[in-house]
Design an enzyme around this catalytic site. Structure first.
Site, short mmCIF file in Angstrom:
data_model
loop_
_atom_site.label_atom_id
_atom_site.label_comp_id
_atom_site.label_asym_id
_atom_site.label_seq_id
_atom_site.Cartn_x
_atom_site.Cartn_y
_atom_site.Cartn_z
N ASN A 207 0.87 -1.19 0.00
CA ASN A 207 0.00 0.00 0.00
C ASN A 207 0.90 1.24 0.00
OD1 ASN A 207 -1.88 1.99 0.44
ND2 ASN A 207 -2.44 1.35 2.52
N TRP A 208 1.05 1.82 -1.19
CA TRP A 208 1.97 2.96 -1.32
C TRP A 208 1.40 4.25 -0.74
CZ3 TRP A 208 4.20 2.62 -7.05
CH2 TRP A 208 4.99 1.47 -7.15
N LYS A 209 0.09 4.24 -0.46
CA LYS A 209 -0.58 5.45 0.06
C LYS A 209 -0.31 6.64 -0.88
CE LYS A 209 -0.31 3.42 4.60
NZ LYS A 209 -0.33 3.59 6.05
N HIS B 149 -9.91 1.14 4.83
CA HIS B 149 -8.63 1.42 5.50
C HIS B 149 -8.85 2.48 6.59
CE1 HIS B 149 -4.53 2.76 6.21
NE2 HIS B 149 -4.13 1.62 5.67
N GLU C 162 -7.19 4.97 7.38
CA GLU C 162 -6.96 6.35 6.93
C GLU C 162 -8.14 6.88 6.12
OE1 GLU C 162 -3.09 5.63 5.21
OE2 GLU C 162 -2.25 5.40 7.22
N GLU D 123 -5.85 -4.62 10.77
CA GLU D 123 -4.86 -3.56 10.93
C GLU D 123 -5.22 -2.71 12.15
OE1 GLU D 123 -2.63 -2.42 7.10
OE2 GLU D 123 -4.48 -1.31 7.16
N GLY E 161 1.82 2.77 10.70
CA GLY E 161 2.80 3.84 10.51
C GLY E 161 3.47 4.32 11.78
N SER F 104 2.82 -1.55 10.65
CA SER F 104 4.26 -1.55 10.96
C SER F 104 4.95 -2.89 10.69
CB SER F 104 4.49 -1.09 12.41
OG SER F 104 4.10 0.27 12.55
N GLY G 43 2.66 -0.97 4.39
CA GLY G 43 2.68 0.43 3.98
C GLY G 43 4.10 0.92 3.78
N GLY G 44 4.64 1.58 4.78
CA GLY G 44 5.95 2.22 4.71
C GLY G 44 7.05 1.38 4.08
P1 PGA Z 1 2.39 0.68 7.68
O1 PGA Z 1 0.96 0.83 6.99
O2 PGA Z 1 2.97 -0.62 7.20
O3 PGA Z 1 3.17 1.86 7.23
O4 PGA Z 1 2.14 0.66 9.17
C1 PGA Z 1 0.13 -0.27 6.79
C2 PGA Z 1 -1.16 0.17 6.18
O5 PGA Z 1 -1.63 1.27 6.50
O6 PGA Z 1 -1.76 -0.54 5.37
#
Ligand code: PGA
Length: 227
Positions: free
Chosen positions: A8-10, A85, A87, A154, A160, A191, A212-213
């Site tokens: 997930n590149w966001k 998600h 976010e 999640e 994050g 994370s 994500g990150g």
């Molecule tokens: P993260 O994000 O790996 O940066 O914690 C995961 C996500 O939001 O899907």
């Protein structure tokens, strides 16, 4: 068994060129199955065997400024789409909206990745966590065939932050989602990194990861998809 690893590149990277470079640096023949979810605006520019979207709208067409429909995603070769998600929930997505997105995605044969875990806290025990998830799963899956959906647990506090849930906790939650809601594939996200990924992938009821990150760092992500 192959695990499913979703990147997930966001809202990254900044340019189409950078997105293409990032995609080109990801191993296409990894041990596990990798799916890239770049920002929607870059989807048509990315050459990768499996593409996903980070979100969608539930209507097919019409006066809905700024939205992207599953039909449009389908036309770009998208096979998976994240829905619910944290976010997105943080900016107003409700369980009813998430349910409408799942319906629309399934209509176009795109596999939804239903994220749950918004509203959980690090202090909660397993039972308290499942209480929060029941609402998101019950309403999100209303009228939906669970066998066609992938779930991603999640915990919002882990996203994050560099503070991941323990693999044992994630395994218990995955087992709960599987046995109570009939979803076969449950991912963990929050994370995940090259150092902790293996611990999650070794759990029998965790079918993969939502990353994500670390999915923006090719060296690390390639390690994760090759465990
Ligand atoms: P993260 O994000 O790996 O940066 O914690 C995961 C996500 O939001 O899907």
């Amino acid at each position: 068994m192959k695990k499913l690893i979703i990147a997930n590149w966001k809202l990254n990277p900044a340019t189409a060129d950078d997105a293409q470079k990032l995609a080109a640096s990801i191993n296409q023949a990894a041990k596990n199955t990798a799916v890239l979810c770049p920002p929607t605006v870059f989807l048509s520019r990315i050459n990768f065997p499996r593409l996903g979207a980070q979100d969608c709208f539930w209507q097919e067409k019409g006066a809905f400024t700024g939205q992207t429909s599953p039909l449009q995603l389908k036309s770009l070769g998208v096979k998976y789409c994240i829905a619910g998600h944290s976010e997105r929930r943080a900016v107003g997505d409700t369980d009813e909206m998430v349910n409408a997105k799942l319906n629309a995605l399934l209509e176009h044969k795109i596999t939804p990745i239903l994220c749950v875990g918004f509203g959980t806290t690090v202090e909660q025990d397993d039972l308290e966590v499942t209480d929060v998830l029941k609402q998101q799963l019950g309403a999100g899956l209303a009228g939906i065939d669970p066998l066609k959906v992938i779930a991603a647990y999640e915990p919002v506090w882990a996203i994050g932050t560099g503070k991941n849930a323990s693999p044992e906790h994630a395994e218990k939650i995955a087992l709960f989602i599987k046995s109570k809601y009939g979803i076969k594939k449950i991912l963990y996200g929050g994370s995940v990194n090259a150092a902790n990924a293996k611990g999650f992938l070794q759990q029998p009821n965790i079918s993969g990861l939502l990353v994500g990150g670390e999915s923006l760092i090719p060296g690390h992500f390639n390690q994760i998809i090759n465990f």
